[in-house]
Design an enzyme around this catalytic site. Structure first.
Site, PDB file in Angstrom:
ATOM      1  N   TYR A  44       5.290 119.267 123.757  1.00 51.32           N
ATOM      2  CA  TYR A  44       5.870 120.597 123.536  1.00 51.32           C
ATOM      3  C   TYR A  44       7.194 120.591 122.767  1.00 51.32           C
ATOM      4  CZ  TYR A  44       8.164 119.227 127.949  1.00 51.32           C
ATOM      5  OH  TYR A  44       8.842 118.556 128.929  1.00 51.32           O
ATOM      6  N   HIS A 101      10.654 116.524 131.946  1.00 51.09           N
ATOM      7  CA  HIS A 101      10.919 117.241 133.196  1.00 51.09           C
ATOM      8  C   HIS A 101      11.062 116.266 134.365  1.00 51.09           C
ATOM      9  CE1 HIS A 101      10.488 120.109 136.458  1.00 51.09           C
ATOM     10  NE2 HIS A 101       9.366 119.548 136.849  1.00 51.09           N
ATOM     11  N   ARG A 125      17.990 119.078 128.203  1.00 48.22           N
ATOM     12  CA  ARG A 125      17.349 118.058 129.047  1.00 48.22           C
ATOM     13  C   ARG A 125      16.836 116.975 128.112  1.00 48.22           C
ATOM     14  NH1 ARG A 125      12.066 120.150 130.961  1.00 48.22           N
ATOM     15  NH2 ARG A 125      11.301 118.659 129.450  1.00 48.22           N
TER      16      ARG A 125
END
Lengths: 363, 337
Positions: A272, A263, A259
């Site tokens: 993160y 998100h 990805r």
């Protein structure tokens, strides 16, 4: 029914047919898709990337309430749509809007939920595309049910059910694999392992050798594929669909992908993961490698590329126009679809809303 | 059990509720090839309560079949089958064993029609044996109806006698909407004279089971026989109690319930479930909002306490019986009238 373990085990490495530099990988077990399929896939990839770019821009402008981008995962999006025949069903997640549009759903209908107007915008029966699932893995069981019903009637339908790496931790993922196996339902499960469930990395989801290995416990053959290689995806998924259609039962395919974006536009992925990790995946981009391969094989020139790009630009223009429209349904519709016939209580409540709104208009 | 029919029909045969449910399944399956029955132990065994007895033998194992032991899987697969032209009737083995399916029921079964703006309907029935009174072990006696009744998009139906079990299950299977069909398991084996050909109201209609003039008992499912027995005892003591059987929790029949309460001016709701935030609470609220000026006393409840369902030797403490019902009736401010 028991199966030989060797038939269930995925290959030792993800299947890759065109490598990140655009070179053919010598691979005995799998054949490349034909030229026409690869050209169609390239057009699809260009379209999917354009959808992601345009939707991301619209989200930044506040024209969309939210957009979970599949940037970086376009090969999975395109292959998932391209391996379907008209009778087949697609069960997409919230991140699979590009696959939904490539399957044929009108952009205005597909983006209705992202505009915040309704929870789903298209007629699933018309396109044989289930509503995009927001909860994780619940839709996999629906795919099993659709496939089982078709099989009972002797229809050739196969259901292709999509989920992510995080969803493989949910109970419904396991129940779906088991039910599909026990009933020999014609379902193909495609896990887009994009390495993160929002912020949580794969290592915290599972310590299995791979997600494809999770099929073994259910007697479901697993396969791993380079999820940024659309050629490998078309071949592996195509074989799984054919196998399911022939009555040989479900299959689990894990696509290794990434990805590239947060998100959603509301996420901050720098909390993160490191930028250099993301940069590493730029080298594995699904579009660049296929473009290189097609040019090397004299299947794509500048004029053809311009034509493909123009088509994608046209779709993006349509998105800008369509999604600028106010698509908010009338409030009365909130009461119209709860039941086939509204209960007496809902009739009363709809009248309350009508009254409240009429007084708002007076102010 | 006391008389349950006020429809005036003469019973043609003696059936238990379990047999009446079996008959309804059998008839629906014979009429419509798209009706399929599945769940745990519903095949060769015929279900732990034998509700599906003989269906696999009669219709084959593609029409009535056992599944892996996973309730979310059962309901989730039923959603997909209902999306694709079938009418699944699934059995949850016991009330509390349906909880693994809660997400499928509340997030998908209930919402699919609304989510798709009416494009996808889910004509499916989730049968749930529920409530206590059979000396069941833990997780076998929950009154879980409020969870489903609270979820928009579900119909929630519960019969209290064999004729209604047959009528309402036939209606549930024929419904274009998903129905949570709650079967009071303590009444499965009660034998009654029934005429399955009799015309009975469908889903959404309550019925007056016993006429009375002093107060109205509002009950459903396993509590209807309790209410009828209480009315019988009260009659011997000179008090005339009317009994309303809801039959359908959703849709709720405000019309019948309120007409009944207005006719007597007093009401007690009888239900097994813990009373806090329950179907009984909702009935009290609705009746109070709509019938306030006809009421001679606050509406009372004779319900379960707010405790986890007890082990068998103490379940009688939890279940509302005739005494608890009549105590509530006694509290309806008779000295003020």
């Amino acid at each position: 029914m028991t199966r030989d373990l060797d038939l269930l085990l995925p290959s030792p490495h993800p299947v890759e047919l065109i490598d990140p530099t655009g070179q053919t990988v010598a691979e005995a077990a799998h054949e490349l898709p034909d030229d026409a399929a690869l050209l169609r896939a390239f057009a699809g990839l260009t379209t999917a990337r354009r959808i992601n770019d345009q939707a991301g821009a619209l989200a930044r402008q506040g024209r969309l309430a939210v957009y979970p981008s599949s940037h970086g995962q376009e090969a999975c999006q395109v292959a998932a749509a391209q391996v379907l025949s008209d009778d087949d069903w697609l069960f997409p997640t919230y991140r699979d809007t590009a696959a939904v549009v490539i399957r044929g759903v009108d952009v205005a209908e597909a983006f209705l939920p992202l505009q915040g107007a309704w929870h789903s915008g298209y007629d699933p029966h018309r396109y044989k595309v289930a509503p995009q699932a927001t909860p994780l893995a619940t839709q996999l069981l629906h795919a099993v049910g659709v496939a089982h019903a078709a099989r009972l009637r002797g229809e050739p339908t196969v259901a292709l059910a999509l989920c992510g790496d995080g969803a493989t931790s949910e109970g419904d993922f396991h129940e779906a694999l088991n039910f599909a196996a026990v009933f020999r339902a014609p379902v193909v499960f495609l896990v887009q392992n994009n390495q993160y469930a929002i912020s949580v990395p794969l290592a915290r989801q599972s310590v299995a050798p791979s997600l494809a290995h999770k099929g073994i416990g259910y007697g479901v053959p697993g396969e791993r594929v380079d999820g940024n290689d659309v050629a490998a995806l078309l071949t592996v998924l195509g074989a799984a669909m054919a196998r399911a259609r022939a009555g040989e039962g479900p299959q689990l395919v894990e696509a290794h992908t990434y990805r590239m974006q947060p998100h959603t536009n509301a996420d901050d992925s720098r909390r993160y993961r490191q930028d250099d990790e993301v940069a590493g995946w730029v080298q594995r981009d699904p579009l660049a490698r296929l473009e290189t391969w097609l040019r090397q094989h004299d299947l794509l020139d500048d004029a053809q590329l311009a034509a493909v790009t123009a088509d994608a630009d046209q779709l993006a223009a349509r998105m800008r126009t369509e999604l600028a429209q106010d698509s908010t349904p009338e409030p009365a519709e909130l009461f119209a679809h709860v039941y086939a016939t509204p209960t007496p209580q809902l009739v009363e409540q709809a009248a309350v809303v009508a009254d409240e709104l009429s007084r708002e208009d007076e102010h | 059990m006391t008389s349950t029919a006020t429809t005036g029909t003469v019973g043609h045969e003696k059936l238990t509720m379990a047999q009446a449910l079996n008959r309804a399944l059998r008839e629906s399956m014979a009429e419509d090839d798209s009706v399929v029955v599945f769940g745990e132990d519903v095949g060769a065994l015929g279900g732990v309560f034998r509700i599906t007895d003989g269906l696999t033998a009669e219709f084959g194992d593609t029409r009535c079949f056992d599944t892996p032991l996973a309730e979310s899987g059962i309901v989730g697969m039923a959603v997909g089958m209902a999306m694709n032209g079938m009418r699944p009737v699934v059995e949850m083995q016991f009330d509390a064993f349906a909880y693994p399916a809660f997400e499928q029921i509340t997030s998908h079964v209930a919402k699919m029609r609304n989510r798709t703006r009416g494009a996808v309907s889910l004509p499916m029935v989730i049968r749930i044996p529920y409530a206590g009174g059979i000396g069941g072990v833990e997780h076998h006696c929950d009154s879980s109806e409020a969870y489903y009744a609270h979820t928009p998009g579900l119909h929630v139906v519960t019969p209290a006698n064999a004729a209604d079990a047959h009528r309402l299950l036939r209606a549930a299977i024929a419904s274009p909407d998903p129905v949570v069909f709650m079967e009071p398991k303590k009444l499965y084996w009660t034998k009654e004279e029934v005429d399955l050909g009799a015309e009975l109201p469908g889903i959404g209609r309550a019925m007056v089971r016993r006429e009375g003039t002093d107060a109205t008992l509002i009950a459903y499912g396993p509590s209807v026989p309790v209410a009828l027995e209480a009315a019988e005892v009260a009659a011997q003591e000179g008090r005339s109690l009317q009994v309303v059987d809801l039959r359908s929790i959703v849709p709720f029949d405000d019309e019948t319930v309120c007409a009944a309460v207005r006719s007597t001016g007093r009401a007690v709701v009888v239900a097994e479930a813990p009373g806090f935030a329950s179907v009984a609470s909702e009935i009290v609220a609705r009746v109070t909002e709509r019938c306030f000026h006809s009421l001679a006393a606050p509406v009372r409840r004779a319900v379960g306490f707010d405790i986890p369902f007890p082990a068998p030797k103490l379940e009688h403490v939890q279940l509302p019986g005739v005494d608890r019902v009549l105590d509530a009736v006694d509290d309806l401010q008779w000295d003020l009238s």
